[in-house]
Write a protein that holds these residues in place. Structure first.
Motif, PDB file in Angstrom:
ATOM      1  N   LYS A  53       0.826  -1.061   0.189  1.00  0.00           N
ATOM      2  CA  LYS A  53      -0.135  -0.031  -0.153  1.00  0.00           C
ATOM      3  C   LYS A  53       0.912   1.304  -0.146  1.00  0.00           C
ATOM      4  CE  LYS A  53      -3.982  -1.934   2.360  1.00  0.00           C
ATOM      5  NZ  LYS A  53      -4.903  -2.124   3.514  1.00  0.00           N
ATOM      6  N   GLN A  54       1.885   1.200   0.739  1.00  0.00           N
ATOM      7  CA  GLN A  54       2.932   2.352   0.713  1.00  0.00           C
ATOM      8  C   GLN A  54       3.459   2.396  -0.735  1.00  0.00           C
ATOM      9  OE1 GLN A  54       5.531   1.636   3.995  1.00  0.00           O
ATOM     10  NE2 GLN A  54       4.260   2.118   5.494  1.00  0.00           N
ATOM     11  N   GLY A  55       3.903   1.462  -1.245  1.00  0.00           N
ATOM     12  CA  GLY A  55       4.291   1.558  -2.566  1.00  0.00           C
ATOM     13  C   GLY A  55       3.423   2.063  -3.394  1.00  0.00           C
ATOM     14  N   ALA A  56       2.038   1.845  -3.555  1.00  0.00           N
ATOM     15  CA  ALA A  56       1.173   2.351  -4.430  1.00  0.00           C
ATOM     16  C   ALA A  56       1.027   4.004  -4.124  1.00  0.00           C
ATOM     17  CB  ALA A  56      -0.577   1.703  -4.003  1.00  0.00           C
ATOM     18  N   GLY A  57       1.327   4.513  -2.964  1.00  0.00           N
ATOM     19  CA  GLY A  57       1.424   5.791  -2.988  1.00  0.00           C
ATOM     20  C   GLY A  57       2.187   6.526  -3.738  1.00  0.00           C
ATOM     21  N   LEU A 188      -1.916 -16.899  -7.915  1.00  0.00           N
ATOM     22  CA  LEU A 188      -2.173 -16.270  -9.311  1.00  0.00           C
ATOM     23  C   LEU A 188      -2.956 -14.868  -9.151  1.00  0.00           C
ATOM     24  CD1 LEU A 188      -1.668 -16.530 -12.401  1.00  0.00           C
ATOM     25  CD2 LEU A 188      -4.266 -17.540 -12.339  1.00  0.00           C
ATOM     26  N   SER A 189      -3.981 -14.873  -8.233  1.00  0.00           N
ATOM     27  CA  SER A 189      -4.752 -13.423  -8.134  1.00  0.00           C
ATOM     28  C   SER A 189      -3.761 -12.316  -7.678  1.00  0.00           C
ATOM     29  CB  SER A 189      -5.751 -13.542  -7.049  1.00  0.00           C
ATOM     30  OG  SER A 189      -5.386 -14.064  -6.121  1.00  0.00           O
ATOM     31  N   ASP A 190      -2.602 -12.963  -6.955  1.00  0.00           N
ATOM     32  CA  ASP A 190      -1.661 -11.835  -6.292  1.00  0.00           C
ATOM     33  C   ASP A 190      -0.813 -11.359  -7.499  1.00  0.00           C
ATOM     34  OD1 ASP A 190      -3.015 -12.040  -3.793  1.00  0.00           O
ATOM     35  OD2 ASP A 190      -1.593 -13.438  -3.035  1.00  0.00           O
ATOM     36  N   VAL A 191      -0.528 -12.369  -8.222  1.00  0.00           N
ATOM     37  CA  VAL A 191       0.475 -11.955  -9.584  1.00  0.00           C
ATOM     38  C   VAL A 191      -0.207 -10.977 -10.375  1.00  0.00           C
ATOM     39  CG1 VAL A 191       1.889 -12.980 -11.201  1.00  0.00           C
ATOM     40  CG2 VAL A 191       1.600 -14.229  -8.992  1.00  0.00           C
ATOM     41  N   VAL A 192      -1.354 -11.382 -10.571  1.00  0.00           N
ATOM     42  CA  VAL A 192      -1.826 -10.528 -11.625  1.00  0.00           C
ATOM     43  C   VAL A 192      -2.314  -8.932 -11.052  1.00  0.00           C
ATOM     44  CG1 VAL A 192      -4.348 -10.071 -12.766  1.00  0.00           C
ATOM     45  CG2 VAL A 192      -3.513 -12.375 -12.728  1.00  0.00           C
ATOM     46  N   THR A 193      -2.635  -8.959  -9.688  1.00  0.00           N
ATOM     47  CA  THR A 193      -2.780  -7.792  -9.392  1.00  0.00           C
ATOM     48  C   THR A 193      -1.491  -6.791  -9.183  1.00  0.00           C
ATOM     49  OG1 THR A 193      -4.611  -8.578  -7.730  1.00  0.00           O
ATOM     50  CG2 THR A 193      -3.565  -6.337  -7.071  1.00  0.00           C
ATOM     51  N   LEU A 194      -0.375  -7.600  -8.903  1.00  0.00           N
ATOM     52  CA  LEU A 194       0.976  -6.916  -8.648  1.00  0.00           C
ATOM     53  C   LEU A 194       1.463  -6.341 -10.123  1.00  0.00           C
ATOM     54  CD1 LEU A 194       2.632  -9.069  -6.182  1.00  0.00           C
ATOM     55  CD2 LEU A 194       1.817  -6.620  -6.112  1.00  0.00           C
ATOM     56  N   LEU A 198       2.232  -2.851 -10.942  1.00  0.00           N
ATOM     57  CA  LEU A 198       3.763  -2.574 -11.700  1.00  0.00           C
ATOM     58  C   LEU A 198       3.534  -1.647 -12.987  1.00  0.00           C
ATOM     59  CD1 LEU A 198       6.797  -3.027 -11.670  1.00  0.00           C
ATOM     60  CD2 LEU A 198       6.383  -5.250 -12.732  1.00  0.00           C
ATOM     61  N   SER A 199       2.563  -2.049 -13.969  1.00  0.00           N
ATOM     62  CA  SER A 199       2.547  -1.496 -15.259  1.00  0.00           C
ATOM     63  C   SER A 199       2.241  -0.019 -14.974  1.00  0.00           C
ATOM     64  CB  SER A 199       1.548  -2.146 -16.163  1.00  0.00           C
ATOM     65  OG  SER A 199       0.395  -2.114 -15.454  1.00  0.00           O
ATOM     66  N   THR A 200       1.373   0.310 -13.991  1.00  0.00           N
ATOM     67  CA  THR A 200       0.824   1.692 -13.848  1.00  0.00           C
ATOM     68  C   THR A 200       2.206   2.514 -13.399  1.00  0.00           C
ATOM     69  OG1 THR A 200      -1.383   1.048 -13.262  1.00  0.00           O
ATOM     70  CG2 THR A 200      -0.773   3.022 -12.424  1.00  0.00           C
ATOM     71  N   GLN A 202       5.341   2.063 -13.681  1.00  0.00           N
ATOM     72  CA  GLN A 202       6.325   1.980 -14.592  1.00  0.00           C
ATOM     73  C   GLN A 202       5.896   3.011 -15.664  1.00  0.00           C
ATOM     74  OE1 GLN A 202       6.707  -1.869 -16.542  1.00  0.00           O
ATOM     75  NE2 GLN A 202       8.680  -2.287 -15.233  1.00  0.00           N
ATOM     76  N   ALA A 203       4.599   3.345 -16.022  1.00  0.00           N
ATOM     77  CA  ALA A 203       4.147   4.447 -16.687  1.00  0.00           C
ATOM     78  C   ALA A 203       4.373   5.722 -16.198  1.00  0.00           C
ATOM     79  CB  ALA A 203       2.716   4.199 -17.075  1.00  0.00           C
ATOM     80  N   ASP A 204       4.027   5.764 -14.792  1.00  0.00           N
ATOM     81  CA  ASP A 204       4.293   7.241 -14.051  1.00  0.00           C
ATOM     82  C   ASP A 204       5.841   7.480 -14.058  1.00  0.00           C
ATOM     83  OD1 ASP A 204       1.742   7.147 -13.589  1.00  0.00           O
ATOM     84  OD2 ASP A 204       1.800   6.197 -11.674  1.00  0.00           O
ATOM     85  N   LEU A 205       6.765   6.338 -14.113  1.00  0.00           N
ATOM     86  CA  LEU A 205       8.139   6.845 -13.947  1.00  0.00           C
ATOM     87  C   LEU A 205       8.518   7.344 -15.459  1.00  0.00           C
ATOM     88  CD1 LEU A 205      10.893   6.293 -12.788  1.00  0.00           C
ATOM     89  CD2 LEU A 205      10.943   3.924 -13.411  1.00  0.00           C
ATOM     90  N   GLU A 206       8.046   6.608 -16.392  1.00  0.00           N
ATOM     91  CA  GLU A 206       8.546   7.152 -17.740  1.00  0.00           C
ATOM     92  C   GLU A 206       8.096   8.544 -17.948  1.00  0.00           C
ATOM     93  OE1 GLU A 206       6.755   4.365 -20.545  1.00  0.00           O
ATOM     94  OE2 GLU A 206       8.185   2.772 -20.127  1.00  0.00           O
TER      95      GLU A 206
END
Length: 324
Positions: A53-57, A188-194, A198-200, A202-206
């Protein structure tokens, strides 16, 4: 003998009780450690969720504290300037501006040239030069002709640069945490959520990296908009007040040409009406007049008979032959 036997039996019983109490203590200790581990397992999972959750912030205060922002060693300033210079030869002045820009290590941006109704050429060109050579190039461009207008601006974006760099550092750390969680995920559900998270990130980082590159370009290269305007060619006017033969001849020729010009204008204005009139006359003579009924011609009047000549009587004393 009885006393010795009782003492020996008491010693055996004491040893047995000590052994039993030790086994029970060890059993309780092992059970307690197992319970503690079982209690610590949900706590570890909860900590992992809080970390996610902290990483999502991304840009939260705790993430910013964990990743300290690099301090700017120098100020970052965006410099822009616009010049309007009047020159005698626009192409030559433009070549000089290009040479000065390329010598300073810059390059030519947009360029546009047009000529107005009076024949004056006007060129607008955008120059990008290093900040270190900004003042030198600006002074050299001002000396190409007569300076008509100058407008220079400087905007400090140091805070913005520091903020973007701090957010990039935090975002990279956040992406790294998500990757670690993906490596430890088993469902599998945790992997899909992560993966979505991760894609979101990375887009913010770019996006942040693109902002950093834009700021680096605008602060590293100054922008100069140069407008070159050609001067009108004026003929020298002589201050001689007394007219001479040449002046009279020139004036007479100008008057003659003017008269011919006006005469041509008048003829041109009258020519359409004359052409229509001539066409009407020709149509009257060739088509209309021959079809009109002709009037009968009158006979010429005959001369009235005059009086007959009187018969003169023969003179007395003469005969018919005129003899007496």
């Amino acid at each position: 003998m009885r006393i010795r036997r009782s003492h020996a039996l008491a010693g055996v019983l004491l040893a047995a009780s000590v052994a039993v109490s030790g086994c029970s203590g060890s059993t309780n200790d092992s059970g307690g450690s197992t319970a503690d581990r079982a209690a610590d397992a949900p706590a570890a999972g909860q900590a992992a969720q809080e970390d996610a959750k902290q990483g999502a912030g991304g840009g939260s205060a705790e993430g910013a504290k964990a990743t300290a922002a690099p301090k700017a060693t120098a100020s970052h300033i965006i410099r822009t300037a616009s010049l309007t210079v009047r020159v005698k030869d626009v192409p030559r002045a433009l070549d000089e501006a290009r040479t000065a820009t390329e010598t300073a290590g810059g390059y030519i941006g947009d360029e546009s040239t047009h000529r107005d109704a009076t024949g004056h050429e006007r060129t607008r060109v955008v120059l990008r030069v290093p900040v270190e050579k900004y003042d030198e190039v600006l002074t050299e461009l001002e000396g190409t002709g007569k300076l008509l207008q100058r407008n220079a601006k400087a905007r400090d974006v140091t805070d913005q640069v520091v903020d973007v760099e701090s957010r990039i550092t935090s975002q990279r750390a956040s992406v790294a945490r998500i990757r670690e969680l993906m490596d430890r995920a088993t469902r599998l559900s945790d992997v899909v959520t992560l993966e979505g998270e991760l894609s979101t990130r990375q887009a913010d980082l770019e996006s942040l990296l693109a902002q950093q590159a834009s700021l680096r370009d605008r602060t590293g290269l100054a922008t100069i908009t140069l407008t070159l305007s050609g001067t009108p060619v004026k003929k020298a006017v002589e201050d001689d007040d007394d007219p001479g033969f040449t002046d009279a001849l020139t004036g007479g020729w100008d008057a003659f040409v003017t008269m011919l010009r006006w005469l041509a204008v008048v003829i041109g204005a009258v020519l359409p009406f004359a052409a229509v009139a001539a066409l009407l006359v020709l149509l009257w003579l060739k088509a209309v007049r021959p079809r009109l009924p002709r009037r009968p011609e009158r006979a010429p009047a005959t001369a009235a008979p005059g009086p007959l000549p009187a018969h003169r009587p023969a003179a007395e004393g003469t005969d018919g032959n005129g003899k007496g």
